[in-house]
Scaffold this motif. Structure first.
Motif, PDB file in Angstrom:
ATOM      1  N   GLY A   1      17.638  26.427   1.378  1.00 52.89           N
ATOM      2  CA  GLY A   1      18.853  27.138   1.772  1.00 52.89           C
ATOM      3  C   GLY A   1      19.931  26.245   2.360  1.00 52.89           C
ATOM      4  N   ARG A   2      19.636  24.982   2.553  1.00 48.03           N
ATOM      5  CA  ARG A   2      20.632  24.047   3.079  1.00 48.03           C
ATOM      6  C   ARG A   2      21.251  23.241   1.937  1.00 48.03           C
ATOM      7  NH1 ARG A   2      20.236  23.379   8.677  1.00 48.03           N
ATOM      8  NH2 ARG A   2      18.426  24.441   9.581  1.00 48.03           N
ATOM      9  N   ARG A   3      22.554  23.037   2.028  1.00 47.52           N
ATOM     10  CA  ARG A   3      23.303  22.258   1.038  1.00 47.52           C
ATOM     11  C   ARG A   3      23.019  22.741  -0.380  1.00 47.52           C
ATOM     12  NH1 ARG A   3      24.655  16.274   3.151  1.00 47.52           N
ATOM     13  NH2 ARG A   3      24.418  16.634   5.395  1.00 47.52           N
ATOM     14  N   GLY A   4      22.819  24.068  -0.510  1.00 44.21           N
ATOM     15  CA  GLY A   4      22.642  24.677  -1.820  1.00 44.21           C
ATOM     16  C   GLY A   4      21.270  24.541  -2.426  1.00 44.21           C
ATOM     17  N   LEU A   5      20.305  24.018  -1.701  1.00 44.05           N
ATOM     18  CA  LEU A   5      18.961  23.848  -2.248  1.00 44.05           C
ATOM     19  C   LEU A   5      18.224  25.183  -2.296  1.00 44.05           C
ATOM     20  CD1 LEU A   5      17.847  20.545  -0.508  1.00 44.05           C
ATOM     21  CD2 LEU A   5      17.955  20.909  -2.985  1.00 44.05           C
ATOM     22  N   THR A   6      17.692  25.510  -3.452  1.00 45.16           N
ATOM     23  CA  THR A   6      16.917  26.733  -3.607  1.00 45.16           C
ATOM     24  C   THR A   6      15.436  26.463  -3.359  1.00 45.16           C
ATOM     25  OG1 THR A   6      16.491  26.404  -5.957  1.00 45.16           O
ATOM     26  CG2 THR A   6      18.555  27.523  -5.357  1.00 45.16           C
ATOM     27  N   ALA A   7      14.677  27.522  -3.134  1.00 40.61           N
ATOM     28  CA  ALA A   7      13.234  27.376  -2.946  1.00 40.61           C
ATOM     29  C   ALA A   7      12.593  26.769  -4.193  1.00 40.61           C
ATOM     30  CB  ALA A   7      12.616  28.737  -2.629  1.00 40.61           C
ATOM     31  N   ALA A   8      13.089  27.136  -5.371  1.00 42.22           N
ATOM     32  CA  ALA A   8      12.540  26.604  -6.622  1.00 42.22           C
ATOM     33  C   ALA A   8      12.787  25.100  -6.730  1.00 42.22           C
ATOM     34  CB  ALA A   8      13.153  27.325  -7.812  1.00 42.22           C
ATOM     35  N   GLU A   9      13.957  24.661  -6.314  1.00 41.70           N
ATOM     36  CA  GLU A   9      14.266  23.230  -6.372  1.00 41.70           C
ATOM     37  C   GLU A   9      13.392  22.436  -5.402  1.00 41.70           C
ATOM     38  OE1 GLU A   9      18.930  22.866  -7.635  1.00 41.70           O
ATOM     39  OE2 GLU A   9      18.473  23.681  -5.639  1.00 41.70           O
ATOM     40  N   VAL A  10      13.194  22.986  -4.229  1.00 40.23           N
ATOM     41  CA  VAL A  10      12.361  22.293  -3.244  1.00 40.23           C
ATOM     42  C   VAL A  10      10.913  22.241  -3.711  1.00 40.23           C
ATOM     43  CG1 VAL A  10      11.533  22.329  -0.859  1.00 40.23           C
ATOM     44  CG2 VAL A  10      13.918  22.867  -1.352  1.00 40.23           C
ATOM     45  N   GLU A  11      10.440  23.305  -4.333  1.00 36.93           N
ATOM     46  CA  GLU A  11       9.084  23.295  -4.875  1.00 36.93           C
ATOM     47  C   GLU A  11       8.971  22.279  -6.010  1.00 36.93           C
ATOM     48  OE1 GLU A  11       5.217  23.767  -5.224  1.00 36.93           O
ATOM     49  OE2 GLU A  11       6.429  24.682  -3.631  1.00 36.93           O
ATOM     50  N   ALA A  12      10.028  22.139  -6.805  1.00 36.39           N
ATOM     51  CA  ALA A  12      10.022  21.135  -7.872  1.00 36.39           C
ATOM     52  C   ALA A  12       9.950  19.723  -7.284  1.00 36.39           C
ATOM     53  CB  ALA A  12      11.276  21.286  -8.731  1.00 36.39           C
ATOM     54  N   TRP A  13      10.615  19.511  -6.165  1.00 36.51           N
ATOM     55  CA  TRP A  13      10.552  18.212  -5.468  1.00 36.51           C
ATOM     56  C   TRP A  13       9.124  17.920  -4.998  1.00 36.51           C
ATOM     57  CZ3 TRP A  13       9.941  17.455   0.021  1.00 36.51           C
ATOM     58  CH2 TRP A  13      10.127  16.129   0.449  1.00 36.51           C
ATOM     59  N   LEU A  14       8.478  18.919  -4.399  1.00 34.12           N
ATOM     60  CA  LEU A  14       7.095  18.755  -3.960  1.00 34.12           C
ATOM     61  C   LEU A  14       6.169  18.487  -5.144  1.00 34.12           C
ATOM     62  CD1 LEU A  14       6.857  21.677  -1.368  1.00 34.12           C
ATOM     63  CD2 LEU A  14       6.855  19.238  -0.833  1.00 34.12           C
ATOM     64  N   THR A  15       6.358  19.227  -6.230  1.00 32.81           N
ATOM     65  CA  THR A  15       5.529  19.059  -7.422  1.00 32.81           C
ATOM     66  C   THR A  15       5.668  17.660  -7.995  1.00 32.81           C
ATOM     67  OG1 THR A  15       5.683  21.425  -7.937  1.00 32.81           O
ATOM     68  CG2 THR A  15       5.087  19.940  -9.746  1.00 32.81           C
ATOM     69  N   ASP A  16       6.886  17.145  -7.974  1.00 35.85           N
ATOM     70  CA  ASP A  16       7.129  15.791  -8.472  1.00 35.85           C
ATOM     71  C   ASP A  16       6.383  14.755  -7.635  1.00 35.85           C
ATOM     72  OD1 ASP A  16       8.210  13.610  -9.791  1.00 35.85           O
ATOM     73  OD2 ASP A  16      10.102  13.674  -8.711  1.00 35.85           O
ATOM     74  N   LEU A  17       6.413  14.897  -6.314  1.00 38.82           N
ATOM     75  CA  LEU A  17       5.697  13.963  -5.443  1.00 38.82           C
ATOM     76  C   LEU A  17       4.189  14.028  -5.693  1.00 38.82           C
ATOM     77  CD1 LEU A  17       7.606  14.412  -2.056  1.00 38.82           C
ATOM     78  CD2 LEU A  17       7.669  12.424  -3.573  1.00 38.82           C
ATOM     79  N   ARG A  18       3.659  15.241  -5.849  1.00 37.76           N
ATOM     80  CA  ARG A  18       2.223  15.383  -6.112  1.00 37.76           C
ATOM     81  C   ARG A  18       1.856  14.763  -7.457  1.00 37.76           C
ATOM     82  NH1 ARG A  18       3.370  21.125  -4.401  1.00 37.76           N
ATOM     83  NH2 ARG A  18       3.015  21.158  -2.130  1.00 37.76           N
ATOM     84  N   ALA A  19       2.750  14.895  -8.435  1.00 33.94           N
ATOM     85  CA  ALA A  19       2.500  14.305  -9.750  1.00 33.94           C
ATOM     86  C   ALA A  19       2.469  12.781  -9.672  1.00 33.94           C
ATOM     87  CB  ALA A  19       3.569  14.758 -10.745  1.00 33.94           C
ATOM     88  N   ARG A  20       3.325  12.215  -8.825  1.00 37.36           N
ATOM     89  CA  ARG A  20       3.304  10.752  -8.661  1.00 37.36           C
ATOM     90  C   ARG A  20       1.933  10.304  -8.145  1.00 37.36           C
ATOM     91  NH1 ARG A  20       6.586  12.128 -10.803  1.00 37.36           N
ATOM     92  NH2 ARG A  20       5.267  11.126 -12.369  1.00 37.36           N
ATOM     93  N   ASN A  21       1.371  11.079  -7.233  1.00 36.72           N
ATOM     94  CA  ASN A  21       0.045  10.734  -6.708  1.00 36.72           C
ATOM     95  C   ASN A  21      -1.026  10.898  -7.786  1.00 36.72           C
ATOM     96  OD1 ASN A  21      -1.690  10.144  -4.283  1.00 36.72           O
ATOM     97  ND2 ASN A  21      -2.536  12.135  -4.852  1.00 36.72           N
ATOM     98  N   ASP A  22      -0.962  11.995  -8.526  1.00 37.15           N
ATOM     99  CA  ASP A  22      -1.955  12.248  -9.562  1.00 37.15           C
ATOM    100  C   ASP A  22      -1.918  11.183 -10.654  1.00 37.15           C
ATOM    101  OD1 ASP A  22      -2.643  14.516  -8.175  1.00 37.15           O
ATOM    102  OD2 ASP A  22      -1.508  15.885  -9.465  1.00 37.15           O
ATOM    103  N   GLU A  23      -0.743  10.636 -10.901  1.00 35.73           N
ATOM    104  CA  GLU A  23      -0.582   9.639 -11.957  1.00 35.73           C
ATOM    105  C   GLU A  23      -0.774   8.215 -11.453  1.00 35.73           C
ATOM    106  OE1 GLU A  23       3.177  10.447 -13.830  1.00 35.73           O
ATOM    107  OE2 GLU A  23       2.645  12.554 -14.197  1.00 35.73           O
ATOM    108  N   GLY A  24      -1.062   8.073 -10.136  1.00 41.71           N
ATOM    109  CA  GLY A  24      -1.374   6.764  -9.586  1.00 41.71           C
ATOM    110  C   GLY A  24      -0.195   5.888  -9.251  1.00 41.71           C
ATOM    111  N   ASP A  25       1.011   6.485  -9.154  1.00 45.11           N
ATOM    112  CA  ASP A  25       2.169   5.664  -8.796  1.00 45.11           C
ATOM    113  C   ASP A  25       2.908   6.223  -7.578  1.00 45.11           C
ATOM    114  OD1 ASP A  25       3.286   7.880  -9.975  1.00 45.11           O
ATOM    115  OD2 ASP A  25       4.520   6.795 -11.430  1.00 45.11           O
ATOM    116  N   TYR A  26       2.139   6.744  -6.626  1.00 47.80           N
ATOM    117  CA  TYR A  26       2.722   7.260  -5.386  1.00 47.80           C
ATOM    118  C   TYR A  26       3.040   6.107  -4.441  1.00 47.80           C
ATOM    119  CZ  TYR A  26       3.311  10.140  -1.188  1.00 47.80           C
ATOM    120  OH  TYR A  26       3.821  10.759  -0.072  1.00 47.80           O
ATOM    121  N   LEU A  27       4.170   6.179  -3.763  1.00 50.36           N
ATOM    122  CA  LEU A  27       4.529   5.183  -2.754  1.00 50.36           C
ATOM    123  C   LEU A  27       5.493   5.792  -1.750  1.00 50.36           C
ATOM    124  CD1 LEU A  27       5.184   1.443  -3.151  1.00 50.36           C
ATOM    125  CD2 LEU A  27       6.835   2.805  -1.865  1.00 50.36           C
ATOM    126  N   TYR A  28       5.134   5.673  -0.465  1.00 51.83           N
ATOM    127  CA  TYR A  28       5.992   6.117   0.642  1.00 51.83           C
ATOM    128  C   TYR A  28       6.029   5.011   1.681  1.00 51.83           C
ATOM    129  CZ  TYR A  28       7.425   8.535   4.929  1.00 51.83           C
ATOM    130  OH  TYR A  28       8.066   8.889   6.088  1.00 51.83           O
TER     131      TYR A  28
END
Length: 258
Positions: A219-246
């Motif tokens: 809800g901030r700066r126009g971000l929808t719940a679907a977009e934020v969930e897509a962001w989370l899904t992308d991060l989880r996919a990076r981990n599943d594919e072995g290229d996670y880095l923080y």
């Protein structure tokens, strides 16, 4: 700003129990080096992990005071230090410390001043309550030091921009040494503590951190719940594919009161 009510305090307590924050806490303690019998202040003491560690170092001949504006945080901290009668907590902010001049041998503040509007005033307060020659250690984060691998860089930038709304000074470390000097400190060391996760393990700092971000930015700066969930899904996919880095930098400033 983030809300540190009961739910927020519990979430922070869980985050601060992570091995990554524990390693940071050990680094802070090694630099602050609290000694038996000393009187030490923790500004923004949160759930009390650092206060409890300092209290163990100074022992019953010393004293440790934690200050935090959140009653929920202070309740968690008081419970954590319940068997240490030389530990005390006050509900107040960084700009009006309820202590006399020069009463502390050392003071510490981690991840706090980036939330404080009047940093110069808060640092003058910190200097006021320290004895001449007393030690201070301040730790804060520069938001631009964050490296987090995602495939959708545009969405990632939007999420992080919205997340910055929870801070007053997201790039404080760049000017913190100068602010401390002008407040009456002699800055003796400037160091960096790197928080690094190569995997999204359940106890990794970034695993809990991403969920805190997601809850805040919808809800901030126009971000929808679907977009934020897509962001989370992308991060989880990076981990599943072995290229996670923080990775993010925590900057530490060690000083003495002039």
């Amino acid at each position: 700003m983030l809300k540190f009510d009961n739910e927020g305090a519990r979430r922070t307590e869980k985050l601060y129990a992570s091995p990554d924050v524990e390693a940071q806490r050990k680094h802070v303690l090694s630099l602050l080096a609290p000694q038996a019998g000393e009187c030490v202040l923790d500004v923004g003491s949160g759930p009390g992990y650092l206060v409890a560690s300092i209290a163990e170092a100074v022992g019953p001949t010393g004293a440790v005071h934690g200050v935090d504006p959140s009653s929920a945080m202070n309740s968690l901290a008081a419970a954590r230090a319940a068997d240490m009668p030389w530990v005390h907590f006050e509900e107040c902010g960084a700009n009006a410390l309820p202590f006399a001049d020069g009463v502390f041998d050392a003071a510490v503040s981690t991840q706090v001043y980036e939330y404080v509007a009047d940093i110069s005033g808060a640092l003058r307060e910190l200097r006021r309550v320290l004895r001449p020659g007393g030690r201070a250690l301040v730790l804060d984060t520069d938001a631009d030091s964050l490296v987090w691998h995602t495939s959708d860089r545009l969405l990632h930038r939007r999420v992080l921009a919205a997340w910055e709304d929870h801070l007053v000074h997201p790039r404080l470390p760049r000017v913190l040494a100068g602010l401390m000097r002008r407040a009456g400190f002699h800055v003796t060391e400037q160091l960096v503590h790197v928080m690094f996760n190569a995997q999204m393990t359940p106890d990794a700092f970034s695993t809990s951190y991403m969920n805190s971000i997601a809850q805040f930015v919808v809800g901030r700066r126009g971000l929808t719940a679907a977009e934020v969930e897509a962001w989370l899904t992308d991060l989880r996919a990076r981990n599943d594919e072995g290229d996670y880095l923080y990775s993010i930098n925590r900057y530490m400033f060690l000083a003495t009161a002039a």
